[in-house]
Design an enzyme around this catalytic site. Structure first.
Site, PDB file in Angstrom:
ATOM      1  N   TYR A  58       0.821  -1.217   0.000  1.00 46.20           N
ATOM      2  CA  TYR A  58       0.000   0.000   0.000  1.00 46.20           C
ATOM      3  C   TYR A  58       0.854   1.265   0.000  1.00 46.20           C
ATOM      4  CZ  TYR A  58      -4.086  -2.840   0.084  1.00 46.20           C
ATOM      5  OH  TYR A  58      -5.056  -3.736  -0.299  1.00 46.20           O
ATOM      6  N   ARG A  61       1.793   1.962  -3.566  1.00 41.39           N
ATOM      7  CA  ARG A  61       0.666   2.474  -4.361  1.00 41.39           C
ATOM      8  C   ARG A  61       0.292   3.893  -3.941  1.00 41.39           C
ATOM      9  NH1 ARG A  61      -3.615  -1.832  -3.681  1.00 41.39           N
ATOM     10  NH2 ARG A  61      -4.798  -0.585  -5.161  1.00 41.39           N
ATOM     11  N   VAL A  95      -9.242   2.613  -5.026  1.00 40.45           N
ATOM     12  CA  VAL A  95      -8.767   3.266  -3.809  1.00 40.45           C
ATOM     13  C   VAL A  95      -7.882   4.470  -4.149  1.00 40.45           C
ATOM     14  CG1 VAL A  95      -8.992   1.154  -2.447  1.00 40.45           C
ATOM     15  CG2 VAL A  95      -6.809   1.639  -3.560  1.00 40.45           C
ATOM     16  N   ASP A  96      -7.707   4.740  -5.444  1.00 42.61           N
ATOM     17  CA  ASP A  96      -6.975   5.961  -5.821  1.00 42.61           C
ATOM     18  C   ASP A  96      -7.912   7.167  -5.709  1.00 42.61           C
ATOM     19  OD1 ASP A  96      -8.381   6.572  -8.346  1.00 42.61           O
ATOM     20  OD2 ASP A  96      -7.408   4.799  -9.168  1.00 42.61           O
ATOM     21  N   HIS A 111     -14.435   0.489  -1.478  1.00 45.45           N
ATOM     22  CA  HIS A 111     -13.322  -0.348  -0.995  1.00 45.45           C
ATOM     23  C   HIS A 111     -12.266   0.459  -0.243  1.00 45.45           C
ATOM     24  CE1 HIS A 111     -14.268  -3.746  -4.129  1.00 45.45           C
ATOM     25  NE2 HIS A 111     -15.085  -3.763  -3.083  1.00 45.45           N
ATOM     26  N   CYS A 119      -7.063   3.423  12.660  1.00 52.33           N
ATOM     27  CA  CYS A 119      -6.337   2.975  13.855  1.00 52.33           C
ATOM     28  C   CYS A 119      -7.101   1.835  14.515  1.00 52.33           C
ATOM     29  CB  CYS A 119      -6.141   4.122  14.847  1.00 52.33           C
ATOM     30  SG  CYS A 119      -5.337   3.560  16.366  1.00 52.33           S
ATOM     31  N   GLY A 210     -15.094  -0.347 -16.550  1.00 50.73           N
ATOM     32  CA  GLY A 210     -13.733  -0.788 -16.224  1.00 50.73           C
ATOM     33  C   GLY A 210     -13.627  -1.733 -15.052  1.00 50.73           C
ATOM     34  N   THR A 211     -14.570  -2.653 -14.937  1.00 57.91           N
ATOM     35  CA  THR A 211     -14.457  -3.646 -13.859  1.00 57.91           C
ATOM     36  C   THR A 211     -14.701  -5.043 -14.421  1.00 57.91           C
ATOM     37  OG1 THR A 211     -15.302  -4.345 -11.683  1.00 57.91           O
ATOM     38  CG2 THR A 211     -16.851  -3.149 -13.096  1.00 57.91           C
ATOM     39  N   ALA A 254     -11.669   3.087 -21.773  1.00 61.07           N
ATOM     40  CA  ALA A 254     -12.554   3.993 -21.034  1.00 61.07           C
ATOM     41  C   ALA A 254     -12.309   5.451 -21.431  1.00 61.07           C
ATOM     42  CB  ALA A 254     -12.334   3.809 -19.526  1.00 61.07           C
TER      43      ALA A 254
HETATM   44  C1  BJW Z   1     -10.299  -1.422 -19.053  1.00 63.48           C
HETATM   45  C2  BJW Z   1      -9.167  -0.743 -19.423  1.00 63.48           C
HETATM   46  C3  BJW Z   1      -9.373   0.439 -20.080  1.00 63.48           C
HETATM   47  C4  BJW Z   1      -8.498  -2.460 -18.466  1.00 63.48           C
HETATM   48  N1  BJW Z   1     -10.601   0.857 -20.307  1.00 63.48           N
HETATM   49  N2  BJW Z   1     -11.519  -0.992 -19.303  1.00 63.48           N
HETATM   50  C5  BJW Z   1     -17.399 -16.854  -3.594  1.00 63.48           C
HETATM   51  C6  BJW Z   1     -18.433 -16.410  -4.401  1.00 63.48           C
HETATM   52  C7  BJW Z   1     -18.881 -15.088  -4.328  1.00 63.48           C
HETATM   53  C8  BJW Z   1     -18.301 -14.186  -3.430  1.00 63.48           C
HETATM   54  C9  BJW Z   1     -17.288 -14.631  -2.637  1.00 63.48           C
HETATM   55  C10 BJW Z   1     -16.837 -15.942  -2.714  1.00 63.48           C
HETATM   56  N3  BJW Z   1     -15.817 -16.087  -1.818  1.00 63.48           N
HETATM   57  C11 BJW Z   1     -15.608 -14.893  -1.208  1.00 63.48           C
HETATM   58  C12 BJW Z   1     -16.497 -13.999  -1.695  1.00 63.48           C
HETATM   59  C13 BJW Z   1     -16.608 -12.572  -1.312  1.00 63.48           C
HETATM   60  C14 BJW Z   1     -15.433 -11.757  -1.812  1.00 63.48           C
HETATM   61  C15 BJW Z   1     -15.278 -11.980  -3.318  1.00 63.48           C
HETATM   62  O1  BJW Z   1     -15.978 -11.395  -4.131  1.00 63.48           O
HETATM   63  N4  BJW Z   1     -14.311 -12.803  -3.706  1.00 63.48           N
HETATM   64  C16 BJW Z   1     -14.091 -13.099  -5.124  1.00 63.48           C
HETATM   65  C17 BJW Z   1     -12.609 -13.254  -5.394  1.00 63.48           C
HETATM   66  C18 BJW Z   1     -14.920 -14.314  -5.490  1.00 63.48           C
HETATM   67  N5  BJW Z   1     -15.740 -10.372  -1.522  1.00 63.48           N
HETATM   68  C19 BJW Z   1     -15.431  -9.822  -0.375  1.00 63.48           C
HETATM   69  O2  BJW Z   1     -14.824 -10.420   0.487  1.00 63.48           O
HETATM   70  C20 BJW Z   1     -15.925  -8.409  -0.135  1.00 63.48           C
HETATM   71  N6  BJW Z   1     -16.643  -8.339   1.092  1.00 63.48           N
HETATM   72  C21 BJW Z   1     -17.761  -9.036   1.270  1.00 63.48           C
HETATM   73  O3  BJW Z   1     -18.230  -9.766   0.421  1.00 63.48           O
HETATM   74  O4  BJW Z   1     -18.330  -8.807   2.503  1.00 63.48           O
HETATM   75  C22 BJW Z   1     -19.520  -9.546   2.842  1.00 63.48           C
HETATM   76  C23 BJW Z   1     -20.775  -8.937   2.307  1.00 63.48           C
HETATM   77  C24 BJW Z   1     -21.936  -9.640   2.465  1.00 63.48           C
HETATM   78  C25 BJW Z   1     -23.140  -9.116   1.979  1.00 63.48           C
HETATM   79  C26 BJW Z   1     -23.171  -7.866   1.402  1.00 63.48           C
HETATM   80  C27 BJW Z   1     -22.013  -7.157   1.293  1.00 63.48           C
HETATM   81  C28 BJW Z   1     -20.821  -7.696   1.735  1.00 63.48           C
HETATM   82  C29 BJW Z   1     -14.767  -7.437  -0.048  1.00 63.48           C
HETATM   83  C30 BJW Z   1     -14.058  -7.289  -1.351  1.00 63.48           C
HETATM   84  C31 BJW Z   1     -12.824  -6.403  -1.188  1.00 63.48           C
HETATM   85  C32 BJW Z   1     -12.086  -6.257  -2.500  1.00 63.48           C
HETATM   86  N7  BJW Z   1     -10.868  -5.641  -2.257  1.00 63.48           N
HETATM   87  C33 BJW Z   1      -9.955  -5.391  -3.384  1.00 63.48           C
HETATM   88  C34 BJW Z   1      -8.547  -4.999  -2.854  1.00 63.48           C
HETATM   89  C35 BJW Z   1      -8.572  -3.821  -1.967  1.00 63.48           C
HETATM   90  C36 BJW Z   1      -8.414  -2.544  -2.688  1.00 63.48           C
HETATM   91  C37 BJW Z   1      -7.006  -2.337  -3.203  1.00 63.48           C
HETATM   92  O5  BJW Z   1      -6.049  -2.827  -2.609  1.00 63.48           O
HETATM   93  O6  BJW Z   1      -6.910  -1.642  -4.217  1.00 63.48           O
HETATM   94  O7  BJW Z   1     -10.490  -4.393  -4.255  1.00 63.48           O
HETATM   95  S1  BJW Z   1      -9.716  -6.798  -4.471  1.00 63.48           S
HETATM   96  C38 BJW Z   1      -9.555  -5.868  -5.921  1.00 63.48           C
HETATM   97  O8  BJW Z   1     -10.616  -6.311  -6.827  1.00 63.48           O
HETATM   98  C39 BJW Z   1      -9.851  -4.400  -5.550  1.00 63.48           C
HETATM   99  C40 BJW Z   1     -10.824  -4.004  -6.631  1.00 63.48           C
HETATM  100  O9  BJW Z   1     -11.610  -2.911  -6.198  1.00 63.48           O
HETATM  101  C41 BJW Z   1     -11.600  -5.270  -6.882  1.00 63.48           C
HETATM  102  C42 BJW Z   1     -12.287  -5.321  -8.218  1.00 63.48           C
HETATM  103  O10 BJW Z   1     -11.342  -5.317  -9.275  1.00 63.48           O
HETATM  104  P1  BJW Z   1     -11.654  -4.506 -10.593  1.00 63.48           P
HETATM  105  O11 BJW Z   1     -11.758  -3.070 -10.299  1.00 63.48           O
HETATM  106  O12 BJW Z   1     -12.799  -5.125 -11.285  1.00 63.48           O
HETATM  107  O13 BJW Z   1     -10.284  -4.719 -11.421  1.00 63.48           O
HETATM  108  P2  BJW Z   1      -9.855  -5.938 -12.372  1.00 63.48           P
HETATM  109  O14 BJW Z   1      -8.394  -5.828 -12.549  1.00 63.48           O
HETATM  110  O15 BJW Z   1     -10.387  -7.222 -11.900  1.00 63.48           O
HETATM  111  O16 BJW Z   1     -10.593  -5.611 -13.754  1.00 63.48           O
HETATM  112  C43 BJW Z   1     -10.266  -4.474 -14.535  1.00 63.48           C
HETATM  113  C44 BJW Z   1     -11.175  -4.463 -15.757  1.00 63.48           C
HETATM  114  O17 BJW Z   1     -10.894  -3.276 -16.483  1.00 63.48           O
HETATM  115  C45 BJW Z   1     -10.954  -5.646 -16.706  1.00 63.48           C
HETATM  116  O18 BJW Z   1     -12.209  -6.189 -17.089  1.00 63.48           O
HETATM  117  C46 BJW Z   1     -10.248  -5.025 -17.903  1.00 63.48           C
HETATM  118  O19 BJW Z   1     -10.619  -5.611 -19.144  1.00 63.48           O
HETATM  119  C47 BJW Z   1     -10.760  -3.608 -17.840  1.00 63.48           C
HETATM  120  N8  BJW Z   1      -9.854  -2.631 -18.414  1.00 63.48           N
HETATM  121  N9  BJW Z   1      -8.046  -1.504 -19.007  1.00 63.48           N
HETATM  122  C48 BJW Z   1     -11.634   0.063 -19.914  1.00 63.48           C
HETATM  123  N10 BJW Z   1      -8.314   1.162 -20.488  1.00 63.48           N
END
Ligand code: BJW
Length: 270
Positions: A58, A61, A95-96, A111, A119, A210-211, A254
């Site tokens: 972190y 980043r 988170v940016d 997120h 803390c 973009g997700t 995007a």
């Molecule tokens: C472009 C581009 C360009 C590129 N133009 N596009 C089994 C089944 C279902 C769920 C679960 C499961 N086991 C566990 C879970 C829950 C879990 C989960 O989902 N896990 C999965 C791995 C399955 N989720 C959690 O634990 C969450 N909490 C939770 O569920 O609490 C309980 C709850 C219950 C009921 C209601 C609510 C909650 C917490 C999730 C925390 C995620 N944290 C992270 C890291 C922290 C932040 C950080 O350090 O930055 O967040 S993980 C990481 O992934 C980050 C992101 O925000 C997140 C999503 O990623 P994102 O943004 O989609 O990025 P990419 O890289 O995956 O995709 C980028 C896309 O852009 C691609 O498609 C490219 O093609 C595209 N792209 N360039 C347009 N120029």
């Protein structure tokens, strides 16, 4: 999608919206951080196992934020936020701070934020700009402690480590070694879920930008919005995991597709 029929908009953004600013995505070909998968550094368990490694991830980043700028997609969304007369909420998983630096106001970070700290001693959250890890040089021998290669070991807080100036100290309760990134890790509850759910149930239009649709609960927003009557639009480089749930799909960078969509929407405003 005729903008005359649209009043309430919810926009979900992910790492792809910041990719053209030079911020790495999580699951692309460059989606590893020094060989670590995000699932290995973004969990509470990883933080307990190796706090120095997680702080390093972190801190790097956070430092990188100073080197990147908002791109055309962030600016277009800020323009939409400023000009859209109806309700609008930008929910970012990022988170940016690029949306706010572009001028977006109706924005929430589900997120967490790199520029915020939490803390664990007093439960306060506060702004944080510099490194959070004490530069964990191996200390002079401290009774009962030894250094691992990354400077800390399981369960150990940093307070016994000598630092070279960056101190992990809470500005509120002054406890040292208990400040962590204010980031939602796997297994933790994302922020502002009630507000997001309310906006999704009222949305006429849900736009995902973009997700990858790999992480819940964000990946399920399209289905909630659709169930509640919203039209749904995906803007991404390629079809996401949930692409079948979108009524309309625009594939491309995007920085090109978002300004195009915003211009069309704003120009056709009733
Ligand atoms: C472009 C581009 C360009 C590129 N133009 N596009 C089994 C089944 C279902 C769920 C679960 C499961 N086991 C566990 C879970 C829950 C879990 C989960 O989902 N896990 C999965 C791995 C399955 N989720 C959690 O634990 C969450 N909490 C939770 O569920 O609490 C309980 C709850 C219950 C009921 C209601 C609510 C909650 C917490 C999730 C925390 C995620 N944290 C992270 C890291 C922290 C932040 C950080 O350090 O930055 O967040 S993980 C990481 O992934 C980050 C992101 O925000 C997140 C999503 O990623 P994102 O943004 O989609 O990025 P990419 O890289 O995956 O995709 C980028 C896309 O852009 C691609 O498609 C490219 O093609 C595209 N792209 N360039 C347009 N120029």
């Amino acid at each position: 999608m005729a903008s005359a029929d649209v009043r309430n908009i919810v926009i979900l953004t992910g790492a792809g919206v910041s990719a053209e600013s030079g911020v790495a995505t999580f699951r692309g070909p460059d989606g590893l951080w020094e060989g670590h998968r995000v699932e290995d550094v973004a969990t509470p368990e990883a933080f307990v196992r190796d706090p120095a490694l997680v702080h390093q991830f972190y801190d790097a980043r956070r430092a990188r934020l100073g080197e990147v700028e908002p791109n055309a997609a962030h600016r277009a969304l800020a323009r939409l936020d400023a000009e859209w007369p109806g309700e609008l909420l930008i929910v970012t998983q990022n988170v940016d701070d690029l949306h706010e630096r572009a001028g977006a106001k109706r924005l929430l970070h589900m997120h967490g934020e790199l520029t915020s700290a939490w803390c664990l001693a007093c439960d306060e959250r506060f702004p944080w700009r510099g490194p959070m890890a004490p530069s964990a040089v191996c200390p002079e021998p401290v009774e009962g402690l030894s250094c691992s290669s990354s400077g800390a070991r399981e369960g150990q807080s940093f307070d016994k480590l000598r630092t070279d100036g960056s101190v992990n100290r809470c500005p509120s309760c002054e406890t040292v070694g208990m400040v962590r990134p204010d980031i939602v890790w796997f297994g933790e509850m994302p922020y502002e879920m009630e507000r997001i759910d309310e906006a999704l149930t009222k949305a006429d239009l849900f736009v995902s930008i973009g997700t990858s649709g790999a992480v819940y609960p964000a990946a399920g927003f399209v289905q909630t919005a659709r169930y509640c009557g919203a039209r749904t639009l995906e803007i991404n480089l390629e079809p996401s995991q949930g692409s079948i749930f979108f009524d309309e799909r625009h594939y491309g960078p995007a920085g090109v597709e978002v300004p195009k969509w915003v211009t069309e929407l704003v120009d056709n405003m009733a």
